[in-house]
Motif scaffolding. Sequence first.
Motif, PDB file in Angstrom:
ATOM      1  N   CYS A   6       0.441  -1.461  -0.137  1.00 54.78           N
ATOM      2  CA  CYS A   6      -0.135  -0.161   0.335  1.00 54.78           C
ATOM      3  C   CYS A   6       0.853   1.494  -0.296  1.00 54.78           C
ATOM      4  O   CYS A   6       1.595   1.545   0.553  1.00 54.78           O
ATOM      5  CB  CYS A   6      -1.196   0.487   1.217  1.00 54.78           C
ATOM      6  SG  CYS A   6      -2.117  -1.176   1.376  1.00 54.78           S
ATOM      7  N   CYS A  41      -3.844   0.276  -2.703  1.00 58.29           N
ATOM      8  CA  CYS A  41      -2.881  -0.829  -2.160  1.00 58.29           C
ATOM      9  C   CYS A  41      -3.368  -1.731  -4.041  1.00 58.29           C
ATOM     10  O   CYS A  41      -3.803  -1.899  -3.817  1.00 58.29           O
ATOM     11  CB  CYS A  41      -3.778  -2.065  -1.357  1.00 58.29           C
ATOM     12  SG  CYS A  41      -3.710  -0.617  -0.197  1.00 58.29           S
ATOM     13  N   SER A  80      -7.910   2.565  -0.380  1.00 59.60           N
ATOM     14  CA  SER A  80      -7.841   2.034   1.206  1.00 59.60           C
ATOM     15  C   SER A  80      -8.651   2.318   1.810  1.00 59.60           C
ATOM     16  O   SER A  80      -9.869   3.072   1.449  1.00 59.60           O
ATOM     17  CB  SER A  80      -6.129   2.594   1.641  1.00 59.60           C
ATOM     18  OG  SER A  80      -6.300   4.398   1.474  1.00 59.60           O
ATOM     19  N   VAL A  83      -7.185  -3.346   4.153  1.00 60.35           N
ATOM     20  CA  VAL A  83      -6.152  -1.973   3.484  1.00 60.35           C
ATOM     21  C   VAL A  83      -6.199  -0.637   4.237  1.00 60.35           C
ATOM     22  O   VAL A  83      -7.119  -0.052   4.949  1.00 60.35           O
ATOM     23  CB  VAL A  83      -6.282  -1.961   1.848  1.00 60.35           C
ATOM     24  CG1 VAL A  83      -5.719  -3.550   2.450  1.00 60.35           C
ATOM     25  CG2 VAL A  83      -7.787  -1.844   1.462  1.00 60.35           C
TER      26      VAL A  83
END
Length: 241
Positions: A105, A109, A187, A241
């Motif tokens: 990430c 990501c 994310s 994430v």
Amino acid sequence: MKIKKMRKLFFLLIVILLFGIFNVNAKEIYYSNVNNVELTKEEYDFLSKMYWDGYQAIMTKEDYNYFVQSNMINGVFGSKIYNYNLARGVSHTTSSKNLKISKSCTSDCDISVVLTWLVNPTIRSYDVIGAYFDGVSLIRMGDTKVVSSSSVNSFSLNNQSNNGIGSSIKLPTYSNIVISQSYKVSSGGTVYASYQHAVENITLSTSSKYNFSRNGFGGVFSFYDSASGVFDGMGGVYISV
């Protein structure tokens, strides 16, 4: 004479400086493949973590260019492997398959999901691999590849919604099978990934009969109609994430 000597010295200095710059920026090659992709030791080791040790052999120039442009190697890395002690599969032993999800990430990501067959499967029909997205969205779809001892095949998505993606893949007749799916997501949420093996021979159409659901097999696939009861129910993996 002095001017000529000074010119020679100046030219020699330029050559030395350029040679030094070239050496500093030169890439120390650790591995190269048949596609003329050249990797440093650092790149090779990262790709083994993100994908698997062997991905380097099938990497294309396009794959490598994306790898560099995405700055994946400098992202925040994480990986999770499926715990076979929690397996509920009905067609395989707990040592038959290995499922792994990895992330790198930056602002977004890159995700890699890899299913490695530890044995040679008996049924070679249409399996499915995919993901359920919770709080994230798909930014870029990468490859879904099936790699074996004698072949490399790519498959496209045949199911996609705002909360999931899925690909049906045909298992090859060869050994040492690895299935890989990669993509980029936003994310701030969780990615759930699953691989489901067909325990009997089915059609491509049947393999596509599912909805995306956290309550489904592997936290991803909720099968219906003729697809009900024909997949092994292997548990899934997830990563924040």
